[in-house]
Write an enzyme that holds these catalytic residues in place. Structure first.
Site, PDB file in Angstrom:
ATOM      1  N   ASP A   8       0.936  -1.204   0.118  1.00  0.00           N
ATOM      2  CA  ASP A   8      -0.053   0.075   0.086  1.00  0.00           C
ATOM      3  C   ASP A   8       0.848   1.230  -0.200  1.00  0.00           C
ATOM      4  O   ASP A   8       1.782   1.276   0.645  1.00  0.00           O
ATOM      5  CB  ASP A   8      -0.796  -0.023   1.176  1.00  0.00           C
ATOM      6  CG  ASP A   8      -2.127   0.875   1.083  1.00  0.00           C
ATOM      7  OD1 ASP A   8      -2.315   1.394   0.097  1.00  0.00           O
ATOM      8  OD2 ASP A   8      -2.694   1.263   2.279  1.00  0.00           O
ATOM      9  N   ARG A  21      -0.513   9.209 -10.008  1.00  0.00           N
ATOM     10  CA  ARG A  21      -0.462   8.001  -9.243  1.00  0.00           C
ATOM     11  C   ARG A  21       0.271   6.693  -9.854  1.00  0.00           C
ATOM     12  O   ARG A  21       0.873   6.002  -9.177  1.00  0.00           O
ATOM     13  CB  ARG A  21      -1.963   7.659  -8.812  1.00  0.00           C
ATOM     14  CG  ARG A  21      -2.624   8.684  -7.769  1.00  0.00           C
ATOM     15  CD  ARG A  21      -4.010   8.178  -7.843  1.00  0.00           C
ATOM     16  NE  ARG A  21      -4.007   6.976  -7.352  1.00  0.00           N
ATOM     17  CZ  ARG A  21      -4.335   6.568  -6.014  1.00  0.00           C
ATOM     18  NH1 ARG A  21      -3.659   7.457  -5.153  1.00  0.00           N
ATOM     19  NH2 ARG A  21      -4.201   5.146  -5.433  1.00  0.00           N
ATOM     20  N   HIS A  25       2.512   3.185  -8.667  1.00  0.00           N
ATOM     21  CA  HIS A  25       2.519   1.719  -9.494  1.00  0.00           C
ATOM     22  C   HIS A  25       3.678   1.300  -9.957  1.00  0.00           C
ATOM     23  O   HIS A  25       3.994   0.186  -9.605  1.00  0.00           O
ATOM     24  CB  HIS A  25       1.197   1.488  -9.932  1.00  0.00           C
ATOM     25  CG  HIS A  25      -0.035   1.947  -8.902  1.00  0.00           C
ATOM     26  ND1 HIS A  25      -0.405   1.646  -7.714  1.00  0.00           N
ATOM     27  CD2 HIS A  25      -1.113   2.747  -9.509  1.00  0.00           C
ATOM     28  CE1 HIS A  25      -1.599   2.188  -7.447  1.00  0.00           C
ATOM     29  NE2 HIS A  25      -1.972   2.774  -8.477  1.00  0.00           N
ATOM     30  N   ARG A  59     -11.934   1.938  -8.617  1.00  0.00           N
ATOM     31  CA  ARG A  59     -11.119   3.013  -8.770  1.00  0.00           C
ATOM     32  C   ARG A  59     -11.503   3.733 -10.302  1.00  0.00           C
ATOM     33  O   ARG A  59     -11.942   2.911 -11.185  1.00  0.00           O
ATOM     34  CB  ARG A  59      -9.499   2.620  -8.709  1.00  0.00           C
ATOM     35  CG  ARG A  59      -9.401   2.301  -7.281  1.00  0.00           C
ATOM     36  CD  ARG A  59      -7.870   2.107  -7.076  1.00  0.00           C
ATOM     37  NE  ARG A  59      -7.521   1.945  -5.753  1.00  0.00           N
ATOM     38  CZ  ARG A  59      -6.362   1.941  -5.047  1.00  0.00           C
ATOM     39  NH1 ARG A  59      -5.567   2.380  -5.757  1.00  0.00           N
ATOM     40  NH2 ARG A  59      -6.232   1.718  -3.923  1.00  0.00           N
ATOM     41  N   LEU A 119      11.116 -20.603  -4.572  1.00  0.00           N
ATOM     42  CA  LEU A 119      10.163 -19.729  -4.059  1.00  0.00           C
ATOM     43  C   LEU A 119       8.812 -20.098  -4.682  1.00  0.00           C
ATOM     44  O   LEU A 119       8.971 -20.316  -6.045  1.00  0.00           O
ATOM     45  CB  LEU A 119      10.637 -18.306  -3.970  1.00  0.00           C
ATOM     46  CG  LEU A 119       9.543 -17.272  -3.467  1.00  0.00           C
ATOM     47  CD1 LEU A 119       9.346 -17.258  -2.004  1.00  0.00           C
ATOM     48  CD2 LEU A 119      10.137 -15.861  -3.945  1.00  0.00           C
ATOM     49  N   ARG A 173       2.019  -4.918   5.855  1.00  0.00           N
ATOM     50  CA  ARG A 173       1.406  -4.051   5.390  1.00  0.00           C
ATOM     51  C   ARG A 173       2.133  -2.642   5.305  1.00  0.00           C
ATOM     52  O   ARG A 173       2.487  -2.284   6.236  1.00  0.00           O
ATOM     53  CB  ARG A 173      -0.253  -3.822   5.951  1.00  0.00           C
ATOM     54  CG  ARG A 173      -0.747  -2.715   4.957  1.00  0.00           C
ATOM     55  CD  ARG A 173      -2.098  -2.508   5.588  1.00  0.00           C
ATOM     56  NE  ARG A 173      -3.029  -1.672   4.463  1.00  0.00           N
ATOM     57  CZ  ARG A 173      -4.148  -1.761   3.982  1.00  0.00           C
ATOM     58  NH1 ARG A 173      -4.811  -2.608   4.467  1.00  0.00           N
ATOM     59  NH2 ARG A 173      -4.597  -0.844   3.215  1.00  0.00           N
ATOM     60  N   ARG A 179      -4.967  -2.506   8.423  1.00  0.00           N
ATOM     61  CA  ARG A 179      -6.106  -3.473   8.442  1.00  0.00           C
ATOM     62  C   ARG A 179      -5.949  -4.495   7.303  1.00  0.00           C
ATOM     63  O   ARG A 179      -4.880  -4.407   6.608  1.00  0.00           O
ATOM     64  CB  ARG A 179      -7.226  -2.451   8.111  1.00  0.00           C
ATOM     65  CG  ARG A 179      -7.072  -1.653   6.945  1.00  0.00           C
ATOM     66  CD  ARG A 179      -8.276  -0.896   6.205  1.00  0.00           C
ATOM     67  NE  ARG A 179      -8.100   0.160   5.524  1.00  0.00           N
ATOM     68  CZ  ARG A 179      -7.862   1.538   5.376  1.00  0.00           C
ATOM     69  NH1 ARG A 179      -8.077   1.873   6.725  1.00  0.00           N
ATOM     70  NH2 ARG A 179      -7.658   2.152   4.469  1.00  0.00           N
TER      71      ARG A 179
HETATM   72  C1  FPP Z   1      -2.285   0.245  -3.345  1.00  0.00           C
HETATM   73  O1  FPP Z   1      -1.531   1.453  -3.185  1.00  0.00           O
HETATM   74  C2  FPP Z   1      -1.659  -0.412  -4.459  1.00  0.00           C
HETATM   75  C3  FPP Z   1      -2.417  -0.789  -5.207  1.00  0.00           C
HETATM   76  C4  FPP Z   1      -3.990  -0.885  -5.293  1.00  0.00           C
HETATM   77  C5  FPP Z   1      -1.782  -1.506  -6.342  1.00  0.00           C
HETATM   78  C6  FPP Z   1      -0.558  -2.517  -5.999  1.00  0.00           C
HETATM   79  C7  FPP Z   1       0.436  -2.556  -7.296  1.00  0.00           C
HETATM   80  C8  FPP Z   1       1.688  -2.462  -7.274  1.00  0.00           C
HETATM   81  C9  FPP Z   1       2.387  -2.583  -6.118  1.00  0.00           C
HETATM   82  C10 FPP Z   1       2.434  -2.528  -8.623  1.00  0.00           C
HETATM   83  C11 FPP Z   1       2.079  -3.395  -9.509  1.00  0.00           C
HETATM   84  C12 FPP Z   1       2.297  -4.891  -9.009  1.00  0.00           C
HETATM   85  C13 FPP Z   1       2.462  -5.915  -9.837  1.00  0.00           C
HETATM   86  C14 FPP Z   1       2.254  -7.254  -9.431  1.00  0.00           C
HETATM   87  C15 FPP Z   1       3.336  -5.607 -11.201  1.00  0.00           C
HETATM   88  P1  FPP Z   1      -2.605   2.687  -3.490  1.00  0.00           P
HETATM   89  O2  FPP Z   1      -2.776   3.116  -4.719  1.00  0.00           O
HETATM   90  O3  FPP Z   1      -4.016   2.548  -2.810  1.00  0.00           O
HETATM   91  O4  FPP Z   1      -1.896   3.952  -2.690  1.00  0.00           O
HETATM   92  P2  FPP Z   1      -2.555   4.877  -1.784  1.00  0.00           P
HETATM   93  O5  FPP Z   1      -3.173   4.504  -0.656  1.00  0.00           O
HETATM   94  O6  FPP Z   1      -1.359   5.919  -1.285  1.00  0.00           O
HETATM   95  O7  FPP Z   1      -3.427   5.734  -2.681  1.00  0.00           O
END
Ligand code: FPP
Length: 245
Positions: A8, A21, A25, A59, A119, A173, A179
């Site tokens: 997160d 954003r 990612h 989203r 793994l 987390r 959570r």
């Molecule tokens: C939560 O951060 C993260 C996600 C919803 C996406 C997780 C994806 C990645 C870590 C990158 C790509 C993954 C792979 C497997 C290639 P958020 O967007 O909710 O962050 P925020 O809470 O700061 O808004």
């Protein structure tokens, strides 16, 4: 050891730097490689990463589309690398709402890496623990003759097919929230929880090492007593044999 990570904080990390954003990612996707590479040395057998929850469909379409494209790219680029590194990749969660291209890429990467023994890396995509439980329960009630063990195997894949994965030992987390967000609810029954405010794109292997050291120092009793206790264990009357004291 099975470690699960809720990655997160991508969006906030990017916004704090004045980036869109998606940049968060993308940086988050890059962090995965370092964590996967260090996982066997840290003692992980299974690593499950929460990449996209069933609720993330809420989203904006542009963010969802970019994330799906990122998953596809990750599999294409990392698949051969994972195979060489002895990492078996599998994806848990529903596949019927993914694009056909992504679903096929997932299957191909799973086949390509199936021999990996160092793994087991699991990506949770369109995953909901409640949905997994609900589906397994509905199937079990509709005429299957599953044993309790088979029921568990079916819900562990998050999509009704059988999977043999152990319970989670440690759940990490990042990003500051504390959570579970519908992640591995069954498998986390006795998981140790570890939270950090570091956003996922800035999370380092060093910090993961700290989480593991902390985990190793904890005493896990699974509802029992300290392992040093040597007295007889109590069993409920219905389970005790007739000649038990
Ligand atoms: C939560 O951060 C993260 C996600 C919803 C996406 C997780 C994806 C990645 C870590 C990158 C790509 C993954 C792979 C497997 C290639 P958020 O967007 O909710 O962050 P925020 O809470 O700061 O808004």
């Amino acid at each position: 050891m099975h470690v699960a990570i809720i990655m997160d904080g991508n969006g906030r990390w990017a916004e704090a730097l004045g980036h869109p954003r998606l940049a968060g990612h993308e940086q988050g996707a890059r962090r995965i490689r370092a964590v996967v590479e260090s996982a066997p040395a840290l003692g992980f057998d299974v690593l499950t990463l929460y990449a996209f929850s069933a609720d993330n469909w809420k989203r904006p379409a542009s963010e969802v589309t970019s994330l799906m494209a990122l998953f596809d790219r990750y599999l294409v680029v990392e698949g051969p690398h994972l195979r060489r590194a002895g990492v078996r990749l599998s994806v848990i969660g529903r596949r019927d709402r993914l694009s056909r291209r992504l679903a096929e890429q997932i299957e191909m990467t799973e086949r390509m890496t199936a021999c990996g023994r160092r793994l087991h890396l699991r990506l949770a995509i369109d995953y909901s623990a409640r949905d997994a439980l609900r589906r397994a329960a509905i199937a079990a009630c509709s005429g299957t003759s599953w044993s309790p063990m088979e029921f568990e195997r079916r819900l562990r894949s998050g999509r009704g097919v059988a999977a043999d994965t152990p319970d989670v030992d440690l759940l990490v987390r990042t990003g500051g929230e504390q959570r579970l967000s519908d992640f591995l609810l069954w498998e986390c029954a006795y998981a140790e929880l570890w939270f950090t405010s570091t956003p996922w794109p800035a999370f380092t292997v060093t910090e993961l090492g700290r989480a593991i050291s902390d985990f190793r120092a904890r005493e896990r009793r699974f509802g029992g007593l300290k392992p040093t206790y040597v007295g007889p264990s109590f069993r409920p009357r219905s389970e005790a044999s007739e000649d038990s004291p």
